[in-house]
Design a protein around this motif. Sequence first.
Motif, short mmCIF file in Angstrom:
data_model
loop_
_atom_site.label_atom_id
_atom_site.label_comp_id
_atom_site.label_asym_id
_atom_site.label_seq_id
_atom_site.Cartn_x
_atom_site.Cartn_y
_atom_site.Cartn_z
N THR A 126 -4.40 -6.25 -4.81
CA THR A 126 -3.41 -5.38 -4.19
C THR A 126 -4.08 -4.62 -3.05
O THR A 126 -5.31 -4.49 -3.01
CB THR A 126 -2.84 -4.36 -5.19
OG1 THR A 126 -3.90 -3.54 -5.70
CG2 THR A 126 -2.13 -5.06 -6.34
N GLY A 127 -3.27 -4.10 -2.16
CA GLY A 127 -3.79 -3.25 -1.10
C GLY A 127 -4.25 -4.03 0.12
O GLY A 127 -4.42 -5.25 0.09
N GLY A 128 -4.46 -3.29 1.19
CA GLY A 128 -4.83 -3.90 2.45
C GLY A 128 -6.29 -4.31 2.51
O GLY A 128 -7.14 -3.79 1.80
N SER A 137 0.40 -0.92 5.15
CA SER A 137 1.48 -1.23 4.22
C SER A 137 1.00 -2.10 3.06
O SER A 137 1.80 -2.54 2.23
CB SER A 137 2.64 -1.93 4.96
OG SER A 137 2.26 -3.22 5.39
N GLY A 138 -0.31 -2.36 3.01
CA GLY A 138 -0.88 -3.11 1.89
C GLY A 138 -1.06 -4.59 2.11
O GLY A 138 -1.33 -5.33 1.16
#
Length: 240
Positions: A35-37, A108-109
């Motif tokens: 998850t996440g950028g 925004s991930g």
Amino acid sequence: MAELVYRPVIGAARTMFKALDLKIDTQGSEHIPKTGGAVLVSNHISYLDFIFTGLGALPQKRLVRFMAKESVFRHKVSGPLMRGMKHIPVDRKQGEEAYAHALRSLRSGEIVGVFPEATISQSFTLKSFKSGAARLAQEAGVPLIPMALWGTQRIWTKGRPRNFKRSHIPVTIRVGEPVEAPADQYAGAITRRLRERVQELLEAAQRAYPVRPKDASDTWWVPAHLGGTAPTPAEARELG
């Protein structure tokens, strides 16, 4: 949000690779955050590198939004696909817009894919890295994920005919541990550290590659410093 274009394109690519009987060896995908950028950074030796770089993230169920030259988005075939997959067009005369787009995606991930050499390396060695990937990671507060590809140049690269026959070509993908990009560090220093890590992964991929040239006429894809007949980095610069 449903991926109405990206996932079918992945399916089509996998079908094509199966038809070509490509032997894809991927290691290190666990370093891709679930998850996440993140900024995914790879060497660039083939026109198909964005596909294989994206495959390296799939075990973690992540889709990569690649930064690609704007002309690809104008093509009547690739353009709708690139836009549908939410990739990021880069107009080198107006790079600020692409940078802002990538930054929004990271915040925004999303995972954003970058080839910091900017163009294909015709020597199949690492060229110098531009600092944009490091600056994006710093500003977005996300890690850099280094990756190296080997073997993709044998399928389709600059100055060579495409090899879309059932050729059983191996492709080696190596993903490394995240490289942090602290906001208080010089982007050039982070870029040097990142390039060193990609170089290490590239050498590991080359050592793991299961085949060698069949004969003297098949040495074009091997770098000169490894005994091949690919252009040296100096010769590649002359080629443009």
